[in-house]
Design a protein around this motif. Structure first.
Motif, PDB file in Angstrom:
ATOM      1  N   THR A   1       0.843  -1.195   0.000  1.00 36.60           N
ATOM      2  CA  THR A   1       0.000   0.000   0.000  1.00 36.60           C
ATOM      3  C   THR A   1       0.884   1.253   0.000  1.00 36.60           C
ATOM      4  OG1 THR A   1      -0.157   0.011   2.419  1.00 36.60           O
ATOM      5  CG2 THR A   1      -1.850  -1.223   1.206  1.00 36.60           C
TER       6      THR A   1
ATOM      7  N   PRO B   1       2.728  -1.821   4.227  1.00 38.49           N
ATOM      8  CA  PRO B   1       2.485  -0.374   4.070  1.00 38.49           C
ATOM      9  C   PRO B   1       3.777   0.371   3.741  1.00 38.49           C
ATOM     10  CG  PRO B   1       1.665  -1.225   6.183  1.00 38.49           C
ATOM     11  CD  PRO B   1       2.598  -2.240   5.629  1.00 38.49           C
TER      12      PRO B   1
ATOM     13  N   VAL C   1      -0.268   3.254   7.139  1.00 39.34           N
ATOM     14  CA  VAL C   1       0.062   2.188   8.073  1.00 39.34           C
ATOM     15  C   VAL C   1      -0.767   2.282   9.353  1.00 39.34           C
ATOM     16  CG1 VAL C   1       2.004   3.473   9.076  1.00 39.34           C
ATOM     17  CG2 VAL C   1       1.949   0.991   9.252  1.00 39.34           C
TER      18      VAL C   1
END
Length: 390
Positions: free
Chosen positions: A8, A80, A85
């Motif tokens: 991500t 993340p 996060v």
């Protein structure tokens, strides 16, 4: 079939580098973000890029998007790269997939992210930290500055080096700390700025890199990354090992100042991927380290973010007389955005920056603020109710 990994925060320059390492290690990386993230999307060596809603602006939709992504991709790990996060960690705890997330729980993340809590943690662990005081009103700020002398002041919840060094009386008068927006006053340490980045699994560091930079933005963020001496690396590693026992599983990075006596002082911590990722050069060993399957060491190559080196480094040489140093960095260093045969991340990054710049203009923000406003976390409660199904 290769096991899938979801990264991500695809907007981060570190994200494609992690994806390249994972691909080289035999995994199938996928990336995701709530912005177009063209620097990753236009790469042919990173992986597919998916979209999710902003965890700040639409948390319930963000949660639904993550559920759908995880159900469809079934990644064995979620990694993340940016400040999402904090939201991911809270969501993972609420929904029972923390074992897939390369990040500690919300409480640990908050301790690392908050400047005052991190200072308190370091004091508890007997790690070197400058004297640090938390202030929640203007009189307390002035009292702390008068008592401590030469100081650095910054918000407890801040990023991108948002600090005021040796602030003037007029600047101090303009600062308005509050209970919901506390600041820290930290004794100023004069010395060389160093950073280190670590990947840890179960309290054991799997990858560690320390680096310095001769090229920084006015706020302090580096855009060139040089390895430090072996002696300095050896001095910093025990500090990282001690912090790893607190982080347990995740990525973390610390800003450090080395004083004239060679003493390292921890300044602050970023519990996520940082530019230290670039020191591993997209190696398979780093991909395995991210997965907790081995250990990785950085190489000796200097690296830089090419657009920043041209945009900020080149003009600065006129005033500093460092033209030869700039040419040497450009000639000997490697660009972290591109690879041979994979040049499109460069125009992608430029368009991403333009998009953030337009957002900053619309919202009356700085560019750096616009780059994290939709994902950042500043200490507000992350109640599980925010993840309710839309």
């Amino acid at each position: 079939m290769a096991e899938r990994v979801l990264i991500t925060g695809a907007r981060a320059v570190a994200a494609p580098d992690m994806a390249r390492s994972l691909r080289t290690a035999g995994y199938e990386p996928h990336l995701a973000d709530c912005v177009p993230a063209r620097l990753a999307r236009w790469s042919n060596s990173a992986g597919p890029v998916h979209r999710y809603a902003s965890p700040v602006e639409r948390p319930a939709v963000f949660a639904a998007d993550l559920r759908a992504l995880i159900a469809r991709l079934d990644p064995i790990k979620v990694i993340p790269a940016c400040e999402e996060v904090f939201h991911l960690s809270a969501l993972a705890v609420a929904e029972g997939w923390s074992d897939r997330l390369l990040a500690p729980g919300p409480k640990v993340l908050a301790t690392l992210h908050a400047k005052d809590r991190f200072a308190a943690l370091c004091a508890r662990l007997s790690l070197p930290i400058p004297e640090t005081r938390t202030v929640t009103d203007a009189p307390a700020l002035l009292t702390a500055v008068e008592a401590m002398g030469d100081v650095v002041v910054k918000p407890v919840w801040s990023r991108f080096g948002a600090a005021h060094v040796s602030p003037s009386p007029s600047l101090l008068a303009a600062i308005r700390p509050g209970a919901a927006s506390p600041w820290v006053v930290q004794k100023r340490i004069v010395g060389e700025e160093i950073c280190f980045h670590a990947v840890t699994h179960d309290g054991r560091i799997r990858a560690f890199a320390a680096y310095g930079s001769e090229w920084r933005l006015p706020g302090g963020a580096a855009y060139a990354f040089q390895p430090v001496t072996e002696a300095l690396t050896e001095a910093l590693r025990p500090i990282a090992d001690r912090l790893a026992m607190e982080v347990w599983t995740g990525q973390f990075a610390c800003d450090v100042l080395i004083d004239d006596a060679g003493q390292p002082w921890l300044i602050e911590c970023n519990p996520r991927a940082t530019s230290g990722v670039h020191r591993f050069g997209g190696s398979a060993a780093f991909g395995r380290a991210l997965m907790g399957k081995g250990e990785a060491a950085p190489d000796s190559q200097s690296r830089h973010i090419a657009p920043a080196l041209w945009r900020y480094g080149r003009p600065s040489t006129r005033a500093s007389g460092r033209m030869e140093a700039w040419r040497a960095q450009r000639r000997k260093g490697l660009d972290v955005l591109t690879r041979p045969g994979d040049r499109m991340p460069l125009p992608g990054a430029l368009l991403d920056t333009l998009g953030f710049g337009l957002r900053a203009l619309r919202r009356g923000q700085s560019l750096t603020a616009a780059m994290t406003a939709d994902i950042e976390w500043n200490g507000e409660p992350l109640d599980p109710a925010r993840w309710s199904r839309p």
